[in-house]
Design a protein around this motif. Structure first.
Motif, PDB file in Angstrom:
ATOM      1  N   UNK A 151       0.779  -1.310   0.122  1.00  0.00           N
ATOM      2  CA  UNK A 151       0.240  -0.211   0.371  1.00  0.00           C
ATOM      3  C   UNK A 151       0.804   1.010   0.456  1.00  0.00           C
ATOM      4  N   UNK A 152       1.982   1.030   0.369  1.00  0.00           N
ATOM      5  CA  UNK A 152       3.318   2.585   1.733  1.00  0.00           C
ATOM      6  C   UNK A 152       3.406   2.474  -0.550  1.00  0.00           C
ATOM      7  N   UNK A 153       3.998   2.100  -1.172  1.00  0.00           N
ATOM      8  CA  UNK A 153       4.633   1.578  -2.599  1.00  0.00           C
ATOM      9  C   UNK A 153       3.503   2.486  -3.335  1.00  0.00           C
ATOM     10  N   UNK A 154       1.834   2.736  -3.421  1.00  0.00           N
ATOM     11  CA  UNK A 154       1.112   3.598  -4.430  1.00  0.00           C
ATOM     12  C   UNK A 154       1.399   4.941  -3.926  1.00  0.00           C
ATOM     13  N   UNK A 155       2.166   4.617  -2.981  1.00  0.00           N
ATOM     14  CA  UNK A 155       1.961   6.723  -2.356  1.00  0.00           C
ATOM     15  C   UNK A 155       3.558   6.663  -2.544  1.00  0.00           C
ATOM     16  N   UNK A 156       4.172   6.286  -2.251  1.00  0.00           N
ATOM     17  CA  UNK A 156       5.512   6.511  -2.900  1.00  0.00           C
ATOM     18  C   UNK A 156       5.934   7.119  -3.864  1.00  0.00           C
ATOM     19  N   UNK A 175     -10.544  14.037  -4.448  1.00  0.00           N
ATOM     20  CA  UNK A 175     -10.778  12.440  -3.840  1.00  0.00           C
ATOM     21  C   UNK A 175     -10.457  11.795  -3.214  1.00  0.00           C
ATOM     22  N   UNK A 176      -9.184  11.172  -4.362  1.00  0.00           N
ATOM     23  CA  UNK A 176      -8.581  10.264  -3.802  1.00  0.00           C
ATOM     24  C   UNK A 176      -7.535  10.633  -2.384  1.00  0.00           C
ATOM     25  N   UNK A 177      -7.797  11.936  -2.264  1.00  0.00           N
ATOM     26  CA  UNK A 177      -6.372  12.003  -1.539  1.00  0.00           C
ATOM     27  C   UNK A 177      -7.341  11.640   0.005  1.00  0.00           C
ATOM     28  N   UNK A 178      -8.592  12.093   0.388  1.00  0.00           N
ATOM     29  CA  UNK A 178      -9.039  11.355   1.549  1.00  0.00           C
ATOM     30  C   UNK A 178      -9.187   9.840   1.475  1.00  0.00           C
ATOM     31  N   UNK A 196      -4.981   5.388  -3.683  1.00  0.00           N
ATOM     32  CA  UNK A 196      -5.498   5.541  -4.678  1.00  0.00           C
ATOM     33  C   UNK A 196      -4.829   6.996  -5.433  1.00  0.00           C
ATOM     34  N   UNK A 197      -4.099   7.909  -4.732  1.00  0.00           N
ATOM     35  CA  UNK A 197      -3.428   9.113  -4.652  1.00  0.00           C
ATOM     36  C   UNK A 197      -2.315   9.002  -6.002  1.00  0.00           C
ATOM     37  N   UNK A 198      -2.791  10.616  -7.027  1.00  0.00           N
ATOM     38  CA  UNK A 198      -2.149   9.807  -7.534  1.00  0.00           C
ATOM     39  C   UNK A 198      -0.967  11.673  -8.117  1.00  0.00           C
TER      40      UNK A 198
END
Length: 242
Positions: free
Chosen positions: A28-33, A222-225, A98-100
């Motif tokens: 999960x953290x890899x998507x954020x990185x 909205x992916x930020x939240x 989901x954040x981009x």
């Protein structure tokens, strides 16, 4: 440029980092990185968490800081260890896969253009409902509409020490209405409770209390939240994530 700090200290019932939850082929953290890297506005990425997390992701971040204590304590300690007080820092959680990059870039650029010490994203319920109708979030009714908050914060590290200590006081008073009323003002709390408080009034109150230039940023992303904190969230993310 802005530095980033990912808060990844949460653990599951087995003591394993929640940030290492597998979603499709990645943690999960890899998507954020990945999103932070692709934003084009982040200089260095730091993570605070436990050693089990460090073993998995140390080669894809610029620094790792062992977590210790409360979230606010980890923020203060991490900023001290990073030691860069000349550049803003973007603090985010590890559970928003989901954040981009474009969402992070838009938010950071708007904070920079406004010259903020503190920026916080808010998301209109209508936007979230239109894009992700099955998502259940906690919302607050304001005069202008109904909003939820995001999972990132833009902050000037020079004000972080004072801000986090005052935030801890508000957290301590959250179940003590009398003390909270004395701090925020009973009129303020009543207008908030009845959903007639303007967002600008909240901004003014926070800026005055924390002695900062701050603003709520109405983000179109909205992916930020949309965070992952229960089993149903995993199914939701797997449905939408690419």
């Amino acid at each position: 440029m802005v530095n980033a700090l990912i808060l990844a200290g949460d653990e599951d019932s087995n003591g394993q980092p929640k940030a290492l939850l597998k979603i499709k082929s990645m943690y999960m953290i890899e998507y954020v990185i990945k999103a932070l890297r692709e934003s084009g506005v982040i200089s260095k990425i730091y993570v605070t968490g436990n050693e089990a997390l460090n073993e998995k992701i140390s080669d894809i971040v610029d620094g790792f800081i062992k977590s210790n204590g409360s979230i606010m304590n980890n923020i203060r300690n991490s900023i001290k260890q990073i030691g860069d007080y000349n550049n803003p820092i973007l603090i985010c959680t590890s559970d928003i896969p989901m954040v981009k990059g474009e969402a992070i870039r838009d938010f950071v650029k708007r904070c920079e253009e406004m010259g903020l010490d503190v920026g916080y994203p808010i998301i209109d319920k209508r936007l979230n409902d239109d894009k992700y109708p099955e998502v259940k979030r906690t919302y607050v009714k304001m005069k202008e509409g109904v909003y939820t908050g995001g999972n990132i914060v833009y902050i000037n590290p020079k004000v972080a020490e004072n801000c986090t200590k005052k935030a801890e006081q508000l957290i301590e008073y959250r179940k003590k209405p009398l003390k909270m009323g004395q701090v925020l003002g009973f009129s303020f709390l009543l207008r908030l409770a009845f959903g007639i408080l303007p967002v600008k009034d909240v901004e003014k109150k926070i800026c005055s209390m924390f002695q900062v230039k701050g603003a709520a940023i109405a983000t179109p992303y909205p992916e930020i939240g949309n965070d992952v904190d229960k089993e149903a969230d995993i199914d939701f993310v797997n449905k939408y994530i690419s």
